[in-house]
Design an enzyme around this catalytic site. Structure first.
Site, PDB file in Angstrom:
ATOM      1  NE  ARG A   1      -3.814  -2.167   2.157  1.00  0.00           N
ATOM      2  CZ  ARG A   1      -4.584  -2.633   1.176  1.00  0.00           C
ATOM      3  NH1 ARG A   1      -4.741  -1.923   0.082  1.00  0.00           N
ATOM      4  NH2 ARG A   1      -5.195  -3.788   1.295  1.00  0.00           N
ATOM      5  CG  ASP A   2       1.432   5.569  -2.300  1.00  0.00           C
ATOM      6  OD1 ASP A   2       1.490   6.477  -1.448  1.00  0.00           O
ATOM      7  OD2 ASP A   2       2.035   5.604  -3.380  1.00  0.00           O
ATOM      8  CB  ILE A   3       3.014   5.831   3.070  1.00  0.00           C
ATOM      9  CG1 ILE A   3       3.951   6.700   2.244  1.00  0.00           C
ATOM     10  CG2 ILE A   3       3.655   4.510   3.452  1.00  0.00           C
ATOM     11  CD1 ILE A   3       5.170   7.183   3.020  1.00  0.00           C
TER      12      ILE A   3
ATOM     13  CG  ASN B   1       4.273   8.713 -12.140  1.00  0.00           C
ATOM     14  OD1 ASN B   1       3.454   9.044 -12.992  1.00  0.00           O
ATOM     15  ND2 ASN B   1       3.961   8.598 -10.873  1.00  0.00           N
TER      16      ASN B   1
ATOM     17  CB  VAL C   1      11.157   5.794  -5.371  1.00  0.00           C
ATOM     18  CG1 VAL C   1      12.062   4.607  -5.069  1.00  0.00           C
ATOM     19  CG2 VAL C   1      10.685   6.455  -4.078  1.00  0.00           C
TER      20      VAL C   1
ATOM     21  CG  HIS D   1       7.152   2.740  -8.347  1.00  0.00           C
ATOM     22  ND1 HIS D   1       8.317   3.446  -8.582  1.00  0.00           N
ATOM     23  CD2 HIS D   1       6.229   3.668  -7.990  1.00  0.00           C
ATOM     24  CE1 HIS D   1       8.121   4.732  -8.353  1.00  0.00           C
ATOM     25  NE2 HIS D   1       6.845   4.897  -8.003  1.00  0.00           N
TER      26      HIS D   1
ATOM     27  CG  HIS E   1       1.618   4.733  -8.728  1.00  0.00           C
ATOM     28  ND1 HIS E   1       1.710   5.287  -7.466  1.00  0.00           N
ATOM     29  CD2 HIS E   1       2.752   5.084  -9.383  1.00  0.00           C
ATOM     30  CE1 HIS E   1       2.860   5.946  -7.370  1.00  0.00           C
ATOM     31  NE2 HIS E   1       3.504   5.834  -8.522  1.00  0.00           N
TER      32      HIS E   1
END
Length: 116
Positions: free
Chosen positions: A31-33, A89, A98, A102, A104
């Site tokens: 999970r994204d923070i 991205n 980062v 990755h 999303h």
């Protein structure tokens, strides 16, 4: 590429806590923070590549694994039927912060348009 570990490598190694959603031999999803939708999960290949272009050129099968994990996450999160968005991205102008590729996975609600 720098030898310094990325934030995501430290998360995969368990050095930094994360809320794991799914893991297999080649990918890790958590999970994204700072979620941008009700469901916002990051899918990271365990092997580091800087961005989508680098991954696609070097290991198309690993890119396919990331896409398959994104689908699996959508199923696990109950959003596969209603629809979801997968976003990569690539570099600074796109908002990549980062530099470990990755995806999303976003969904669980009506998503607006994106871009400018």
């Amino acid at each position: 590429m720098s030898d310094a570990e990325t934030l995501f490598e430290r998360i995969i190694a368990g050095e930094i806590p994360s809320e794991k959603v799914y893991e297999d031999a080649t990918t890790y999803a958590f999970r994204d923070i700072a979620p941008q939708a009700r469901v916002h999960v990051l899918v990271v290949p365990k092997k580091r590549y800087r961005n989508l272009a680098e991954l696609a050129a070097a290991e198309p099968q690993l890119l396919a694994d990331v896409a398959a994990t994104a689908r699996k996450v959508a199923e696990l999160e109950g959003i596969a039927g209603s629809g979801y968005r997968v976003v990569f991205n690539t570099d600074g102008d796109a908002g990549q912060t980062v530099f470990h590729v990755h995806a999303h996975v976003l969904g669980g609600e009506q998503l607006g348009h994106f871009g400018r």
